[in-house]
Design a protein around this motif. Structure first.
Motif, PDB file in Angstrom:
ATOM      1  N   ASN A   1       0.365 -15.487 -48.293  1.00 15.03           N
ATOM      2  CA  ASN A   1       0.757 -16.853 -47.958  1.00 15.03           C
ATOM      3  C   ASN A   1       2.268 -17.069 -48.109  1.00 15.03           C
ATOM      4  OD1 ASN A   1       0.414 -19.458 -47.151  1.00 15.03           O
ATOM      5  ND2 ASN A   1      -0.275 -20.219 -49.140  1.00 15.03           N
ATOM      6  N   LEU A   2       3.024 -16.112 -47.577  1.00  8.77           N
ATOM      7  CA  LEU A   2       4.484 -16.184 -47.668  1.00  8.77           C
ATOM      8  C   LEU A   2       5.135 -16.166 -46.285  1.00  8.77           C
ATOM      9  CD1 LEU A   2       5.227 -13.619 -50.555  1.00  8.77           C
ATOM     10  CD2 LEU A   2       5.669 -16.079 -50.630  1.00  8.77           C
ATOM     11  N   GLU A   3       4.301 -16.312 -45.229  1.00  9.87           N
ATOM     12  CA  GLU A   3       4.881 -16.109 -43.900  1.00  9.87           C
ATOM     13  C   GLU A   3       5.958 -17.141 -43.572  1.00  9.87           C
ATOM     14  OE1 GLU A   3       1.764 -17.390 -44.658  1.00  9.87           O
ATOM     15  OE2 GLU A   3       0.601 -16.733 -42.920  1.00  9.87           O
ATOM     16  N   ASP A   4       5.862 -18.337 -44.173  1.00  9.18           N
ATOM     17  CA  ASP A   4       6.883 -19.360 -43.880  1.00  9.18           C
ATOM     18  C   ASP A   4       8.126 -19.194 -44.746  1.00  9.18           C
ATOM     19  OD1 ASP A   4       5.156 -20.425 -42.063  1.00  9.18           O
ATOM     20  OD2 ASP A   4       4.301 -21.876 -43.488  1.00  9.18           O
ATOM     21  N   CYS A   5       8.130 -18.177 -45.599  1.00 11.23           N
ATOM     22  CA  CYS A   5       9.230 -18.042 -46.560  1.00 11.23           C
ATOM     23  C   CYS A   5      10.193 -16.918 -46.214  1.00 11.23           C
ATOM     24  CB  CYS A   5       8.680 -17.745 -47.961  1.00 11.23           C
ATOM     25  SG  CYS A   5       7.634 -19.021 -48.602  1.00 11.23           S
ATOM     26  N   LYS A   6       9.939 -16.199 -45.117  1.00  6.50           N
ATOM     27  CA  LYS A   6      10.689 -14.950 -44.959  1.00  6.50           C
ATOM     28  C   LYS A   6      12.201 -15.143 -44.869  1.00  6.50           C
ATOM     29  CE  LYS A   6       9.206 -14.098 -40.191  1.00  6.50           C
ATOM     30  NZ  LYS A   6       8.228 -15.175 -40.009  1.00  6.50           N
ATOM     31  N   ASP A   7      12.644 -16.310 -44.385  1.00  3.29           N
ATOM     32  CA  ASP A   7      14.086 -16.518 -44.280  1.00  3.29           C
ATOM     33  C   ASP A   7      14.643 -17.305 -45.470  1.00  3.29           C
ATOM     34  OD1 ASP A   7      14.109 -15.217 -41.807  1.00  3.29           O
ATOM     35  OD2 ASP A   7      13.399 -17.064 -40.829  1.00  3.29           O
ATOM     36  N   LYS A   8      13.774 -17.612 -46.433  1.00  5.84           N
ATOM     37  CA  LYS A   8      14.240 -18.426 -47.573  1.00  5.84           C
ATOM     38  C   LYS A   8      14.964 -17.584 -48.602  1.00  5.84           C
ATOM     39  CE  LYS A   8      11.035 -22.284 -47.672  1.00  5.84           C
ATOM     40  NZ  LYS A   8      10.014 -22.988 -48.402  1.00  5.84           N
ATOM     41  N   LYS A   9      15.971 -18.186 -49.220  1.00  7.65           N
ATOM     42  CA  LYS A   9      16.639 -17.545 -50.351  1.00  7.65           C
ATOM     43  C   LYS A   9      15.718 -17.622 -51.571  1.00  7.65           C
ATOM     44  CE  LYS A   9      20.702 -15.914 -49.300  1.00  7.65           C
ATOM     45  NZ  LYS A   9      21.638 -16.616 -48.493  1.00  7.65           N
ATOM     46  N   ILE A  10      15.926 -16.713 -52.530  1.00 12.19           N
ATOM     47  CA  ILE A  10      15.031 -16.639 -53.689  1.00 12.19           C
ATOM     48  C   ILE A  10      15.022 -17.950 -54.479  1.00 12.19           C
ATOM     49  CG2 ILE A  10      14.565 -15.358 -55.834  1.00 12.19           C
ATOM     50  CD1 ILE A  10      14.135 -13.863 -53.038  1.00 12.19           C
ATOM     51  N   ASN A  11      16.217 -18.576 -54.593  1.00 11.39           N
ATOM     52  CA  ASN A  11      16.260 -19.824 -55.381  1.00 11.39           C
ATOM     53  C   ASN A  11      15.648 -21.013 -54.644  1.00 11.39           C
ATOM     54  OD1 ASN A  11      18.210 -20.453 -53.562  1.00 11.39           O
ATOM     55  ND2 ASN A  11      19.927 -20.411 -55.017  1.00 11.39           N
ATOM     56  N   GLU A  12      15.191 -20.795 -53.409  1.00 11.83           N
ATOM     57  CA  GLU A  12      14.497 -21.872 -52.682  1.00 11.83           C
ATOM     58  C   GLU A  12      12.980 -21.747 -52.798  1.00 11.83           C
ATOM     59  OE1 GLU A  12      17.666 -22.515 -49.008  1.00 11.83           O
ATOM     60  OE2 GLU A  12      16.103 -21.002 -48.818  1.00 11.83           O
ATOM     61  N   LEU A  13      12.504 -20.725 -53.519  1.00  9.18           N
ATOM     62  CA  LEU A  13      11.053 -20.504 -53.615  1.00  9.18           C
ATOM     63  C   LEU A  13      10.457 -21.263 -54.790  1.00  9.18           C
ATOM     64  CD1 LEU A  13      10.883 -16.621 -53.048  1.00  9.18           C
ATOM     65  CD2 LEU A  13      10.611 -18.442 -51.350  1.00  9.18           C
ATOM     66  N   SER A  14       9.198 -21.672 -54.642  1.00  7.22           N
ATOM     67  CA  SER A  14       8.481 -22.285 -55.769  1.00  7.22           C
ATOM     68  C   SER A  14       8.073 -21.179 -56.743  1.00  7.22           C
ATOM     69  CB  SER A  14       7.228 -23.001 -55.261  1.00  7.22           C
ATOM     70  OG  SER A  14       6.276 -22.045 -54.837  1.00  7.22           O
TER      71      SER A  14
END
Ligand SMILES: Nc1ncnc2c1ncn2[C@@H]1O[C@H](COP(=O)(O)OP(=O)(O)OP(=O)(O)O)[C@@H](O)[C@H]1O
Length: 209
Positions: free
Chosen positions: A125-138
């Motif tokens: 369940n990370l497909e929407d996160c691939k372009d996110k920076k690490i500090n933007e993750l929950s």
């Protein structure tokens, strides 16, 4: 397949050292290692991962005895065959999720395969996160990324150090299920070390240090 035999280890200038029970897992078997704080759980995990060298005894992964490998061979073997899940985030914070995945594959000397990585990100369940920076993750996304980074190179052994101790029951179950699912998909052995007794029902095999 993983097998350890008569492993002992003593940190330099530190007491009597540890003598660990043997571990023997066939393909597809998993193990829970329980024990109180300070008993040597992380030490055992690092010995199985080849990050520490036992004073005596051997660790076999498939047919390879880690103790017979030279330093560079050992590094390569660990990079390709071991997946480590840590309690704390180990992703590179200056990179985004996909760049972290690609870096992990690079260090394991495994080619990037778009379809395989997309499938893995979907399973976690990370497909929407691939372009996110690490500090933007929950916190949950970070935990799932930790699992992705541990399994993206399709290791033979997945080792998890206290993956659930800071989680509530719901997230504890979810992380355990994801780890077991990834172990099954990769036909890997999963070894979890913890003092968290809630996860005992998830494992058929367990040892207490
Ligand atoms: N690098 C080190 N140098 C010296 N002693 C160490 C080192 N790492 C761990 N130890 C000691 O070895 C013992 C076992 O540590 P280890 O981290 O393996 O235990 P643990 O069971 O995983 O504990 P916890 O559940 O608290 O993480 C402890 O007494 C610890 O202080």
């Amino acid at each position: 397949m993983i097998h350890s035999q008569s492993i002992t280890y003593r940190y330099p200038k530190k007491g009597d050292g540890f003598s660990f029970p043997d571990i023997s897992l066939k393909n597809g078997e998993h193990l829970l290692v329980l024990g109180a704080s300070g008993i040597g759980k992380t030490t055992l995990l690092h010995l199985i991962a080849g990050l520490l060298t036992p004073n005596t005894g051997s660790v076999f992964i498939e047919k390879t005895c880690l103790q017979t490998l030279k330093s560079k061979e050992l590094d390569r073997f660990i990079g390709q065959n071991i997946g480590l899940v840590f309690q704390q985030n180990r992703a590179v914070t200056s990179l985004n999720v996909m760049e972290n995945i690609k870096t992990r594959l690079f260090f394991s000397n495994v080619d990037y395969n778009h379809d395989e990585v997309s499938a893995l990100l979907g399973q976690l369940n990370l497909e929407d996160c691939k372009d996110k920076k690490i500090n933007e993750l929950s916190v949950g996304q970070l935990q799932r990324l930790g699992i992705a980074l541990a399994v993206v190179h399709r290791p033979k052994v997945i080792l998890a150090d206290e993956p659930t101790s800071s989680l509530d029951d719901k997230n504890c179950h979810s992380v355990l299920n994801l780890l077991l699912q990834q172990a099954e998909i990769n036909n890997a052995n999963l070894i979890v070390i913890t003092h968290d007794h809630r996860i005992k029902p998830f494992f058929q095999k367990s040892i207490m240090l």
